[in-house]
Scaffold this active site. Structure first.
Site, mmCIF file in Angstrom:
data_model
loop_
_atom_site.group_PDB
_atom_site.id
_atom_site.type_symbol
_atom_site.label_atom_id
_atom_site.label_comp_id
_atom_site.label_asym_id
_atom_site.label_seq_id
_atom_site.Cartn_x
_atom_site.Cartn_y
_atom_site.Cartn_z
ATOM 1 C CG ASP A 67 -0.308 -0.297 2.714
ATOM 2 O OD1 ASP A 67 1.002 -0.727 2.386
ATOM 3 O OD2 ASP A 67 -1.217 -0.671 3.428
ATOM 4 C CG ASN A 136 -9.380 -1.810 11.271
ATOM 5 O OD1 ASN A 136 -8.320 -2.773 11.000
ATOM 6 N ND2 ASN A 136 -9.852 -0.484 11.290
ATOM 7 C CG HIS A 138 -5.796 -2.292 8.555
ATOM 8 N ND1 HIS A 138 -6.011 -0.970 8.668
ATOM 9 C CD2 HIS A 138 -4.329 -2.816 8.660
ATOM 10 C CE1 HIS A 138 -5.127 -0.807 9.278
ATOM 11 N NE2 HIS A 138 -4.003 -1.850 9.446
ATOM 12 C CD GLU A 143 -8.645 0.913 7.644
ATOM 13 O OE1 GLU A 143 -8.612 -0.464 8.154
ATOM 14 O OE2 GLU A 143 -8.842 1.605 7.656
HETATM 15 C C1 F6R Z 1 1.524 -1.714 6.422
HETATM 16 C C2 F6R Z 1 0.153 -2.045 6.670
HETATM 17 C C3 F6R Z 1 -1.151 -2.082 7.856
HETATM 18 C C4 F6R Z 1 0.006 -2.539 8.907
HETATM 19 C C5 F6R Z 1 -0.875 -2.687 10.153
HETATM 20 C C6 F6R Z 1 0.111 -2.988 10.772
HETATM 21 O O1 F6R Z 1 1.728 -1.798 4.659
HETATM 22 O O2 F6R Z 1 -0.624 -2.562 4.906
HETATM 23 O O3 F6R Z 1 -2.054 -3.443 7.302
HETATM 24 O O4 F6R Z 1 0.909 -4.077 8.845
HETATM 25 O O5 F6R Z 1 -1.306 -1.861 10.070
HETATM 26 O O6 F6R Z 1 0.336 -1.530 11.346
HETATM 27 P P1 F6R Z 1 1.502 -1.535 12.170
HETATM 28 O O7 F6R Z 1 3.120 -3.003 12.361
HETATM 29 O O8 F6R Z 1 2.271 -0.623 12.472
HETATM 30 O O9 F6R Z 1 1.245 -1.892 13.585
#
Ligand code: F6R
Length: 239
Positions: A67, A136, A138, A143
């Protein structure tokens, strides 16, 4: 699902790096799906250490990131382009032409999303997809929603995600409200998935991912249907 329960973040990072390095050693031209955020930083640090020791060669590896924030250019310190250069690409012998992230500054988002999906297809899909887990549930920026979205798409980030990611920006108002994310199809078509999770704050989302009903309200729960998922999590996250 193979679940590896590790003591702490350092052990999670070592285990995840072990799995990724085995993949690169077995198939030097692997296509790696990569994630940003706090979860994979230790994994990247470990991979860099092994590269510096001469044990890993990234020269034939291709990468596809999950992303990118909408509106952020590659040289913006908050962009995921910048993150990947800082935490991995600038420190290993990866070929800059073989790294791929969605272009957050694309003027025509639909074309950018279609081009991204075509690029994934032309590389033959993803051999190993590294994922972090949102509070959440994701994965990527898919989402919670009423339905899964298959392809790369524009997403409105949830308030929960905006708040969680605000720690990396000078103010919550600076967090982009939209992003481009790989869809569930490309993630689920990866030959192998590696989910890294750390911390008690992720325990609820991880429990729902592994044991809960499969629902787009907890996007990661779809991983229950994938034939080759490894979850590497610390004791705090795996209650
Ligand atoms: C990042 C991504 C997100 C993160 C997720 C966890 O490229 O796709 O899905 O992996 O938000 O983020 P952290 O590791 O910062 O808790």
């Amino acid at each position: 699902m193979n679940i590896y329960k590790e003591k702490d973040y350092a052990a999670v990072s070592r285990r995840a790096a072990n799995i990724i390095s085995a993949q690169i050693i077995q198939k030097p031209d692997s296509v790696l799906g990569l994630a940003t955020g706090s979860s994979p930083i230790g994994t990247y640090d470990q991979l860099i250490e092994w590269y510096q020791k001469g044990d890993l060669d990234f020269s034939k590896v291709s990468t596809i990131n999950l992303d990118e924030y909408l509106g952020l250019a590659a040289n913006d310190p908050n962009s995921y382009h910048y993150f990947m250069n800082k935490h991995l690409f600038s420190k290993v012998n990866i070929n800059a032409e073989k790294v791929h992230l969605p272009d957050g500054t694309a003027l025509d988002i639909e074309t950018e999303c279609n081009t991204y999906d075509s690029m994934i297809g032309s590389l033959g899909g993803i051999d190993l997809q590294l994922l972090g887990l949102g509070h959440n549930g994701h994965i990527g920026f898919n989402e919670p929603s009423d339905s899964y979205t298959a392809g790369t798409h524009l997403v409105h980030l949830s308030q929960n995600t905006i708040e969680a990611n605000a720690r990396l920006f000078s103010s919550i108002n600076d967090v982009p409200r939209k992003a481009i994310t790989m869809g569930i199809r490309s993630i689920m078509f990866a030959k192998r998935i590696l989910l890294v999770v750390s911390g008690a704050d992720k325990a609820d989302a991880l429990h729902k991912t592994i044991y809960g009903p499969i629902t787009p309200q907890v996007p990661a729960s779809i991983l229950q249907l994938h034939p080759n998922v490894s979850i590497v999590a610390d004791e705090a996250a795996l209650r």
